[in-house]
Write a protein that holds these residues in place. Structure first.
Motif, PDB file in Angstrom:
ATOM      1  N   UNK A 141       0.649  -1.155   0.079  1.00 24.53           N
ATOM      2  CA  UNK A 141       0.059   0.028  -0.096  1.00 24.53           C
ATOM      3  C   UNK A 141       0.814   1.403   0.102  1.00 24.53           C
ATOM      4  N   UNK A 142       2.203   1.272   0.408  1.00 28.91           N
ATOM      5  CA  UNK A 142       3.053   2.363   0.546  1.00 28.91           C
ATOM      6  C   UNK A 142       3.804   2.060  -0.895  1.00 28.91           C
ATOM      7  N   UNK A 143       3.705   3.493  -1.588  1.00 26.25           N
ATOM      8  CA  UNK A 143       4.191   3.559  -2.954  1.00 26.25           C
ATOM      9  C   UNK A 143       5.158   4.736  -3.167  1.00 26.25           C
ATOM     10  N   UNK A 144       5.257   5.306  -1.887  1.00 22.19           N
ATOM     11  CA  UNK A 144       6.208   6.593  -2.185  1.00 22.19           C
ATOM     12  C   UNK A 144       6.855   6.794  -0.859  1.00 22.19           C
ATOM     13  N   UNK A 145       8.143   7.476  -0.771  1.00 24.22           N
ATOM     14  CA  UNK A 145       8.946   7.821   0.202  1.00 24.22           C
ATOM     15  C   UNK A 145       9.228   9.285  -0.128  1.00 24.22           C
ATOM     16  N   UNK A 146       9.183  10.362   0.938  1.00 23.48           N
ATOM     17  CA  UNK A 146       9.397  11.533   0.589  1.00 23.48           C
ATOM     18  C   UNK A 146       9.932  12.388   1.862  1.00 23.48           C
ATOM     19  N   UNK A 147      10.763  13.521   1.748  1.00 24.40           N
ATOM     20  CA  UNK A 147      10.915  14.277   2.810  1.00 24.40           C
ATOM     21  C   UNK A 147       9.730  14.914   3.511  1.00 24.40           C
ATOM     22  N   UNK A 148       9.591  14.999   4.698  1.00 20.22           N
ATOM     23  CA  UNK A 148       8.702  15.686   5.430  1.00 20.22           C
ATOM     24  C   UNK A 148       8.932  16.128   6.773  1.00 20.22           C
ATOM     25  N   UNK A 149       8.692  17.485   7.279  1.00 23.33           N
ATOM     26  CA  UNK A 149       8.857  17.806   8.567  1.00 23.33           C
ATOM     27  C   UNK A 149       7.658  17.584   9.505  1.00 23.33           C
ATOM     28  N   UNK A 150       6.722  16.867   9.001  1.00 20.91           N
ATOM     29  CA  UNK A 150       5.443  16.642   9.829  1.00 20.91           C
ATOM     30  C   UNK A 150       5.860  15.906  11.360  1.00 20.91           C
ATOM     31  N   UNK A 151       6.750  15.339  11.185  1.00 18.89           N
ATOM     32  CA  UNK A 151       6.982  14.528  12.710  1.00 18.89           C
ATOM     33  C   UNK A 151       7.952  15.527  13.668  1.00 18.89           C
ATOM     34  N   UNK A 152       8.918  15.853  13.155  1.00 16.47           N
ATOM     35  CA  UNK A 152       9.981  16.606  14.119  1.00 16.47           C
ATOM     36  C   UNK A 152      10.249  18.119  13.855  1.00 16.47           C
ATOM     37  N   UNK A 153       9.570  18.498  12.632  1.00 16.13           N
ATOM     38  CA  UNK A 153      10.003  19.829  12.480  1.00 16.13           C
ATOM     39  C   UNK A 153      11.079  20.051  11.610  1.00 16.13           C
TER      40      UNK A 153
END
Length: 233
Positions: A141-153
Protein backbone atom coordinates in the motif's frame (compact mmCIF):
# COMPACT_ATOMS: atom_id res chain seq x y z
CA UNK A 1 37.64 13.23 25.28
CA UNK A 2 37.79 11.94 28.86
CA UNK A 3 36.97 8.38 27.77
CA UNK A 4 38.08 8.16 24.10
CA UNK A 5 36.36 6.11 21.41
CA UNK A 6 37.58 5.29 17.92
CA UNK A 7 35.14 7.47 15.98
CA UNK A 8 32.85 10.40 16.72
CA UNK A 9 30.41 11.51 14.03
CA UNK A 10 28.34 14.67 13.79
CA UNK A 11 25.10 15.54 12.02
CA UNK A 12 22.82 18.62 11.88
CA UNK A 13 25.90 20.81 12.19
CA UNK A 14 29.65 21.17 11.79
CA UNK A 15 31.76 21.22 14.97
CA UNK A 16 34.30 23.94 15.58
CA UNK A 17 37.95 23.27 14.91
CA UNK A 18 38.64 23.29 18.65
CA UNK A 19 36.20 20.41 19.16
CA UNK A 20 37.65 18.45 16.25
CA UNK A 21 41.23 18.92 17.45
CA UNK A 22 40.38 17.95 21.03
CA UNK A 23 38.96 14.65 19.78
CA UNK A 24 41.84 13.99 17.41
CA UNK A 25 44.39 14.64 20.17
CA UNK A 26 43.05 11.61 22.07
CA UNK A 27 43.11 9.41 18.96
CA UNK A 28 39.49 9.79 17.83
CA UNK A 29 38.64 10.08 14.14
CA UNK A 30 36.06 12.77 13.40
CA UNK A 31 33.34 12.24 10.79
CA UNK A 32 30.91 14.95 9.68
CA UNK A 33 27.72 14.18 7.76
CA UNK A 34 27.03 16.74 5.02
CA UNK A 35 24.30 17.19 2.44
CA UNK A 36 26.07 19.38 -0.09
CA UNK A 37 29.35 20.68 -1.44
CA UNK A 38 29.36 23.88 0.61
CA UNK A 39 28.95 22.04 3.90
CA UNK A 40 31.55 19.50 2.78
CA UNK A 41 34.07 22.32 2.35
CA UNK A 42 33.21 23.74 5.77
CA UNK A 43 33.65 20.34 7.40
CA UNK A 44 37.06 19.91 5.81
CA UNK A 45 38.07 23.41 6.94
CA UNK A 46 37.06 22.41 10.49
CA UNK A 47 39.52 19.51 10.24
CA UNK A 48 37.21 16.50 9.80
CA UNK A 49 39.08 13.28 9.06
CA UNK A 50 36.41 12.13 6.64
CA UNK A 51 32.87 12.87 5.55
CA UNK A 52 29.58 11.07 5.16
CA UNK A 53 28.05 12.60 2.04
CA UNK A 54 24.29 12.15 2.28
CA UNK A 55 21.98 12.66 -0.70
CA UNK A 56 18.26 13.25 -0.99
CA UNK A 57 17.75 9.50 -1.43
CA UNK A 58 18.55 8.82 2.23
CA UNK A 59 15.85 7.76 4.65
CA UNK A 60 15.30 9.57 7.93
CA UNK A 61 16.59 13.05 8.65
CA UNK A 62 18.62 14.85 6.01
CA UNK A 63 21.76 16.29 7.46
CA UNK A 64 21.29 19.91 6.52
CA UNK A 65 22.83 22.39 8.94
CA UNK A 66 19.83 24.71 9.32
CA UNK A 67 16.41 23.66 10.59
CA UNK A 68 14.19 25.32 8.00
CA UNK A 69 16.29 24.42 4.97
CA UNK A 70 14.34 22.34 2.47
CA UNK A 71 16.55 19.55 1.18
CA UNK A 72 17.37 19.42 -2.50
CA UNK A 73 16.54 16.41 -4.68
CA UNK A 74 20.08 15.49 -5.76
CA UNK A 75 20.85 11.80 -6.26
CA UNK A 76 23.65 10.00 -4.47
CA UNK A 77 25.73 9.55 -7.60
CA UNK A 78 25.40 13.20 -8.65
CA UNK A 79 26.27 14.47 -5.17
CA UNK A 80 29.27 12.15 -4.96
CA UNK A 81 30.54 13.43 -8.29
CA UNK A 82 30.12 17.04 -7.21
CA UNK A 83 31.93 16.56 -3.90
CA UNK A 84 34.74 14.56 -5.49
CA UNK A 85 35.19 17.21 -8.15
CA UNK A 86 35.50 20.00 -5.59
CA UNK A 87 37.44 18.02 -2.97
CA UNK A 88 39.57 15.52 -4.91
CA UNK A 89 41.72 14.39 -1.97
CA UNK A 90 39.16 14.22 0.83
CA UNK A 91 38.09 10.74 1.99
CA UNK A 92 34.34 10.25 2.22
CA UNK A 93 31.58 7.65 2.14
CA UNK A 94 28.35 7.98 0.19
CA UNK A 95 24.96 7.66 1.88
CA UNK A 96 21.44 7.61 0.51
CA UNK A 97 19.35 4.93 -1.16
CA UNK A 98 22.17 2.39 -1.35
CA UNK A 99 20.42 -0.96 -1.26
CA UNK A 100 21.82 -3.14 -4.07
CA UNK A 101 25.26 -4.16 -5.34
CA UNK A 102 24.62 -1.92 -8.33
CA UNK A 103 24.10 1.05 -5.99
CA UNK A 104 27.39 0.29 -4.25
CA UNK A 105 29.20 0.08 -7.58
CA UNK A 106 27.65 3.34 -8.82
CA UNK A 107 28.69 5.27 -5.69
CA UNK A 108 32.24 3.92 -5.81
CA UNK A 109 32.44 4.56 -9.53
CA UNK A 110 31.38 8.18 -8.99
CA UNK A 111 34.26 8.73 -6.58
CA UNK A 112 33.24 7.66 -3.07
CA UNK A 113 35.74 5.76 -0.93
CA UNK A 114 33.01 3.69 0.68
CA UNK A 115 29.28 3.51 1.26
CA UNK A 116 26.97 3.82 4.25
CA UNK A 117 23.86 1.67 4.57
CA UNK A 118 20.66 2.54 6.38
CA UNK A 119 17.18 1.60 5.24
CA UNK A 120 18.28 -1.67 3.66
CA UNK A 121 19.27 -2.92 7.14
CA UNK A 122 15.97 -2.09 8.86
CA UNK A 123 14.59 -5.61 8.54
CA UNK A 124 17.79 -7.42 9.47
CA UNK A 125 18.00 -9.55 12.58
CA UNK A 126 19.71 -6.99 14.81
CA UNK A 127 17.88 -3.87 13.67
CA UNK A 128 15.51 -3.63 16.61
CA UNK A 129 12.82 -2.30 14.29
CA UNK A 130 9.32 -2.79 15.69
CA UNK A 131 6.94 -5.22 13.97
CA UNK A 132 4.70 -2.44 12.62
CA UNK A 133 7.62 -0.69 10.94
CA UNK A 134 9.07 -3.91 9.53
CA UNK A 135 5.74 -4.87 8.00
CA UNK A 136 5.21 -1.39 6.54
CA UNK A 137 8.52 -1.58 4.66
CA UNK A 138 7.11 -4.56 2.75
CA UNK A 139 3.49 -3.37 2.52
CA UNK A 140 2.38 -2.75 -1.10
CA UNK A 141 0.00 0.00 0.00
CA UNK A 142 2.98 2.31 0.45
CA UNK A 143 4.22 3.49 -2.92
CA UNK A 144 6.26 6.60 -2.12
CA UNK A 145 8.82 7.95 0.32
CA UNK A 146 9.48 11.68 0.53
CA UNK A 147 11.02 14.32 2.80
CA UNK A 148 8.60 15.67 5.38
CA UNK A 149 8.90 17.75 8.53
CA UNK A 150 5.49 16.72 9.84
CA UNK A 151 6.94 14.61 12.66
CA UNK A 152 9.89 16.54 14.03
CA UNK A 153 9.93 19.98 12.45
CA UNK A 154 12.98 19.03 10.42
CA UNK A 155 12.96 17.37 7.02
CA UNK A 156 13.26 13.59 7.08
CA UNK A 157 12.38 11.07 4.38
CA UNK A 158 9.53 8.70 5.23
CA UNK A 159 6.91 6.51 3.61
CA UNK A 160 3.81 8.55 2.83
CA UNK A 161 1.09 7.39 5.22
CA UNK A 162 -2.01 9.23 6.39
CA UNK A 163 -0.14 11.45 8.88
CA UNK A 164 2.37 12.64 6.29
CA UNK A 165 -0.34 13.25 3.70
CA UNK A 166 -2.40 15.33 6.14
CA UNK A 167 0.25 17.39 7.93
CA UNK A 168 3.19 17.69 5.54
CA UNK A 169 2.08 21.04 4.11
CA UNK A 170 1.36 22.72 7.44
CA UNK A 171 4.09 21.46 9.78
CA UNK A 172 6.30 24.32 11.05
CA UNK A 173 10.14 24.31 11.04
CA UNK A 174 10.24 23.80 14.79
CA UNK A 175 12.76 21.06 15.52
CA UNK A 176 12.94 19.57 18.14
CA UNK A 177 9.73 21.03 19.57
CA UNK A 178 7.49 19.28 17.06
CA UNK A 179 9.33 16.04 17.73
CA UNK A 180 8.45 16.34 21.42
CA UNK A 181 4.86 17.35 20.65
CA UNK A 182 4.13 14.43 18.32
CA UNK A 183 6.01 11.86 20.41
CA UNK A 184 3.07 10.60 22.52
CA UNK A 185 0.83 10.36 19.44
CA UNK A 186 3.43 8.37 17.54
CA UNK A 187 4.00 6.00 20.45
CA UNK A 188 0.29 5.42 21.01
CA UNK A 189 -0.26 4.66 17.33
CA UNK A 190 2.63 2.19 17.28
CA UNK A 191 1.33 0.49 20.42
CA UNK A 192 -2.13 0.07 18.86
CA UNK A 193 -0.87 -0.99 15.43
CA UNK A 194 -2.04 2.08 13.51
CA UNK A 195 0.40 2.25 10.60
CA UNK A 196 -1.09 5.50 9.26
CA UNK A 197 0.39 7.61 12.09
CA UNK A 198 4.00 6.73 13.08
CA UNK A 199 7.02 7.87 11.08
CA UNK A 200 8.14 5.14 8.70
CA UNK A 201 11.59 6.43 7.82
CA UNK A 202 12.65 5.04 4.47
CA UNK A 203 15.15 5.88 1.76
CA UNK A 204 14.47 5.65 -1.95
CA UNK A 205 15.45 1.96 -2.11
CA UNK A 206 13.29 0.78 0.78
CA UNK A 207 11.79 -2.12 -1.16
CA UNK A 208 15.13 -3.90 -1.13
CA UNK A 209 14.98 -4.26 2.65
CA UNK A 210 12.60 -7.18 2.11
CA UNK A 211 15.33 -9.13 0.35
CA UNK A 212 17.38 -9.13 3.53
CA UNK A 213 14.64 -9.66 6.13
CA UNK A 214 15.76 -11.59 9.23
CA UNK A 215 19.30 -12.05 7.96
CA UNK A 216 22.35 -10.98 10.04
CA UNK A 217 23.31 -7.37 9.33
CA UNK A 218 27.00 -8.25 8.95
CA UNK A 219 26.11 -10.78 6.27
CA UNK A 220 24.09 -8.17 4.33
CA UNK A 221 26.89 -5.61 4.54
CA UNK A 222 29.47 -8.13 3.36
CA UNK A 223 27.31 -9.34 0.49
CA UNK A 224 26.52 -5.85 -0.82
CA UNK A 225 30.14 -4.74 -0.52
CA UNK A 226 31.65 -7.87 -2.09
CA UNK A 227 29.22 -7.95 -5.00
CA UNK A 228 29.33 -4.18 -5.47
CA UNK A 229 33.11 -3.98 -5.58
CA UNK A 230 33.19 -6.90 -8.00
CA UNK A 231 30.96 -4.91 -10.35
CA UNK A 232 33.31 -1.92 -10.21
CA UNK A 233 36.25 -4.06 -11.25
Amino acid sequence: VADPVDVVSFTFGIPGRDVVEALQEVGTAVVVTVAGVQDARRAVEAGADWLSVQSAEAGGHRSTTTIGERPDSISTVDLVRSVRSELPDVPFVAAGGISTPQDVAAALGAGADGVQLGTVLLRTREAGTNALYRAALGDPRFTESRPTRSYTGRYARALVNGFVAEFDAVAPPAYPLLHVLTGPVRKAATDTGDVEVPPLWAGSGWRAAGSYADRPAAEVVAELWDRGTTLTG
